[in-house]
Design a protein around this motif. Structure first.
Motif, PDB file in Angstrom:
ATOM      1  N   THR A  32    -108.980 -58.327 -19.218  1.00  0.00           N
ATOM      2  CA  THR A  32    -109.815 -58.297 -18.030  1.00  0.00           C
ATOM      3  C   THR A  32    -111.233 -57.952 -18.416  1.00  0.00           C
ATOM      4  OG1 THR A  32    -109.435 -55.811 -17.587  1.00  0.00           O
ATOM      5  CG2 THR A  32    -107.802 -57.347 -16.851  1.00  0.00           C
ATOM      6  N   ALA A  56    -109.673 -62.749 -17.631  1.00  0.00           N
ATOM      7  CA  ALA A  56    -109.556 -62.576 -16.185  1.00  0.00           C
ATOM      8  C   ALA A  56    -110.882 -61.968 -16.026  1.00  0.00           C
ATOM      9  CB  ALA A  56    -108.361 -61.557 -16.274  1.00  0.00           C
ATOM     10  N   LEU A  84    -110.323 -63.056 -11.293  1.00  0.00           N
ATOM     11  CA  LEU A  84    -109.729 -61.760 -11.086  1.00  0.00           C
ATOM     12  C   LEU A  84    -110.578 -60.364 -10.524  1.00  0.00           C
ATOM     13  CD1 LEU A  84    -106.945 -59.689 -11.239  1.00  0.00           C
ATOM     14  CD2 LEU A  84    -107.899 -59.096 -13.373  1.00  0.00           C
ATOM     15  N   LEU A  86    -110.848 -56.870  -9.581  1.00  0.00           N
ATOM     16  CA  LEU A  86    -109.808 -55.917  -9.485  1.00  0.00           C
ATOM     17  C   LEU A  86    -109.955 -55.051  -8.045  1.00  0.00           C
ATOM     18  CD1 LEU A  86    -110.307 -54.970 -13.167  1.00  0.00           C
ATOM     19  CD2 LEU A  86    -107.971 -55.245 -11.982  1.00  0.00           C
ATOM     20  N   GLN A  89    -107.077 -56.467  -3.689  1.00  0.00           N
ATOM     21  CA  GLN A  89    -105.663 -56.504  -4.137  1.00  0.00           C
ATOM     22  C   GLN A  89    -105.215 -57.901  -3.862  1.00  0.00           C
ATOM     23  OE1 GLN A  89    -103.352 -54.218  -5.237  1.00  0.00           O
ATOM     24  NE2 GLN A  89    -105.328 -53.089  -5.829  1.00  0.00           N
ATOM     25  N   VAL A  92    -105.644 -59.408  -7.122  1.00  0.00           N
ATOM     26  CA  VAL A  92    -104.751 -59.109  -8.152  1.00  0.00           C
ATOM     27  C   VAL A  92    -103.442 -60.026  -7.896  1.00  0.00           C
ATOM     28  CG1 VAL A  92    -103.729 -57.061  -9.268  1.00  0.00           C
ATOM     29  CG2 VAL A  92    -106.023 -56.794  -8.515  1.00  0.00           C
ATOM     30  N   PHE A  95    -103.391 -63.527  -9.018  1.00  0.00           N
ATOM     31  CA  PHE A  95    -103.513 -63.562 -10.502  1.00  0.00           C
ATOM     32  C   PHE A  95    -102.150 -63.518 -11.128  1.00  0.00           C
ATOM     33  CE2 PHE A  95    -103.752 -62.434 -14.868  1.00  0.00           C
ATOM     34  CZ  PHE A  95    -104.751 -63.223 -15.484  1.00  0.00           C
ATOM     35  N   ALA A  96    -101.596 -62.369 -10.703  1.00  0.00           N
ATOM     36  CA  ALA A  96    -100.086 -61.985 -11.245  1.00  0.00           C
ATOM     37  C   ALA A  96     -99.284 -63.194 -10.787  1.00  0.00           C
ATOM     38  CB  ALA A  96     -99.882 -60.600 -10.744  1.00  0.00           C
ATOM     39  N   ASN A 108    -106.364 -53.940 -20.456  1.00  0.00           N
ATOM     40  CA  ASN A 108    -106.930 -53.473 -19.057  1.00  0.00           C
ATOM     41  C   ASN A 108    -108.510 -53.172 -19.311  1.00  0.00           C
ATOM     42  OD1 ASN A 108    -105.278 -54.333 -17.434  1.00  0.00           O
ATOM     43  ND2 ASN A 108    -103.994 -52.400 -17.698  1.00  0.00           N
ATOM     44  N   HIS A 135    -105.988 -52.124 -11.912  1.00  0.00           N
ATOM     45  CA  HIS A 135    -105.432 -52.507 -13.154  1.00  0.00           C
ATOM     46  C   HIS A 135    -103.911 -51.827 -12.927  1.00  0.00           C
ATOM     47  CE1 HIS A 135    -109.252 -52.621 -15.991  1.00  0.00           C
ATOM     48  NE2 HIS A 135    -108.627 -53.697 -15.741  1.00  0.00           N
ATOM     49  N   LEU A 138    -102.213 -54.915 -11.415  1.00  0.00           N
ATOM     50  CA  LEU A 138    -101.989 -56.054 -12.187  1.00  0.00           C
ATOM     51  C   LEU A 138    -100.827 -55.706 -13.185  1.00  0.00           C
ATOM     52  CD1 LEU A 138    -103.487 -58.518 -13.411  1.00  0.00           C
ATOM     53  CD2 LEU A 138    -104.923 -57.216 -14.749  1.00  0.00           C
TER      54      LEU A 138
END
Length: 312
Positions: A32, A56, A84, A86, A89, A92, A95-96, A108, A135, A138
């Protein structure tokens, strides 16, 4: 008494030196904040060792430029860019959710430092929201991918600034106390260490190791919120304390050690600085780790509060 872990590397070692001779072919990494500062050099070292690296980043145009630079300098074409933010939310989660397959390394690294008081739409203080809550979400969102790797490593970039403040559980988001940028930053960096302590415990059965680190004093755009006057004062304080100023390549070394080196295989729940496990902080010094940052009860409490915050 926990044994102190040492390596042949030091404050002057570079990320490239730490990863020399390490083969990461077939391993997949996410870094990240990889479009600037030590994030770039962390990604470069992992890519040079053969890892597939995803940058990211909030600014994908900057990410694309960085990816092109990394491919040119390492010859590795498996460098990807994904958005991404952070502090968001939804970003995040997206991305995940888009990640497919195992993930071997999660660094991170992104963060903001000493910003003026800003809040997310949920009312969360921005430094805590970005540096810790983002983080945390994530890593939790990628937990299945990390577990699938069998021997994944999560690296939590903290700071000596964690010595400025524990997590103030009674008022994490500065709703009742006066906001102070460095106290807020310090609290978020303590949270990065406590995350590593509790994630190490919870995820050990999945083969996931989690460690935190202090990269060192480096001049990067992380300092963009600090006034020139404050920056001059901060540099004078660090110089008076005979702090060694690192290049970004040196600043990335401890992250890369924890992400990739066989020297720390199986090590988990620890705080490193200058490529070695840190000892306890001595009052009046900038080195070492505060006892409150390694406190297992505080780590468990923070984890539970963070889960409640993110699901509220």
């Amino acid at each position: 008494m926990t044994t102190r872990i040492t390596t042949p590397f030091s404050a002057t070692s570079t990320a490239a030196e730490v990863v020399q001779g390490v083969d990461l072919t077939g391993r997949r990494a996410v870094v990240t904040g990889a479009a600037s500062g030590i994030g770039v050099e962390t990604a470069r070292a992992l890519a040079a060792a053969g890892a597939e690296v995803t940058l990211a980043v909030r600014d994908t145009a900057a990410g694309d430029r960085t990816a092109a630079d990394l491919t040119e300098s390492t010859g590795n074409k498996e460098i990807h860019v994904a958005r991404l933010d952070l502090a968001e939310q939804d970003s995040v989660a997206a991305f995940a959710g888009a990640w497919d397959g195992p993930l071997h390394i999660l660094v991170n690294n992104a963060g903001i430092m000493a910003s003026p008081l800003m809040r997310t739409p949920q009312g969360w203080e921005m430094q805590f929201a970005t540096n810790h809550l983002g983080h945390f979400a994530l890593a939790r969102g990628l937990h299945g991918a990390l577990a699938a790797a069998g021997d994944a490593r999560v690296v939590s970039v903290s700071s000596a600034a964690h010595l400025r403040s524990p997590v103030v559980f009674e008022d994490i988001h500065f709703e009742r106390r006066e906001y102070e940028p460095w106290a807020a930053y310090g609290q978020s960096k303590t949270a990065n260490v406590l995350f590593a302590v509790e994630a190490a415990r919870r995820w050990a059965a999945d083969g996931i190791t989690v460690n935190a680190l202090m990269p060192g004093a480096i001049s990067t755009n992380l300092q963009r919120y600090i006034s020139e006057e404050d920056l001059v004062r901060l540099r004078a304080q660090l110089d008076a304390a005979e702090v060694f100023w690192k290049t970004p390549e040196q600043g990335a070394a401890t992250s890369v050690l924890l992400a990739a080196s066989p020297l720390v295989a199986g090590v988990t729940g620890r705080y490193f600085e200058d490529c070695n496990a840190a000892g306890p902080n001595r009052p009046g010094t900038r080195g070492g780790v505060a006892a409150y940052a390694l406190d297992p009860a505080a780590a468990q409490r923070l984890w539970e509060i963070t889960e409640q915050t993110l699901t509220a």
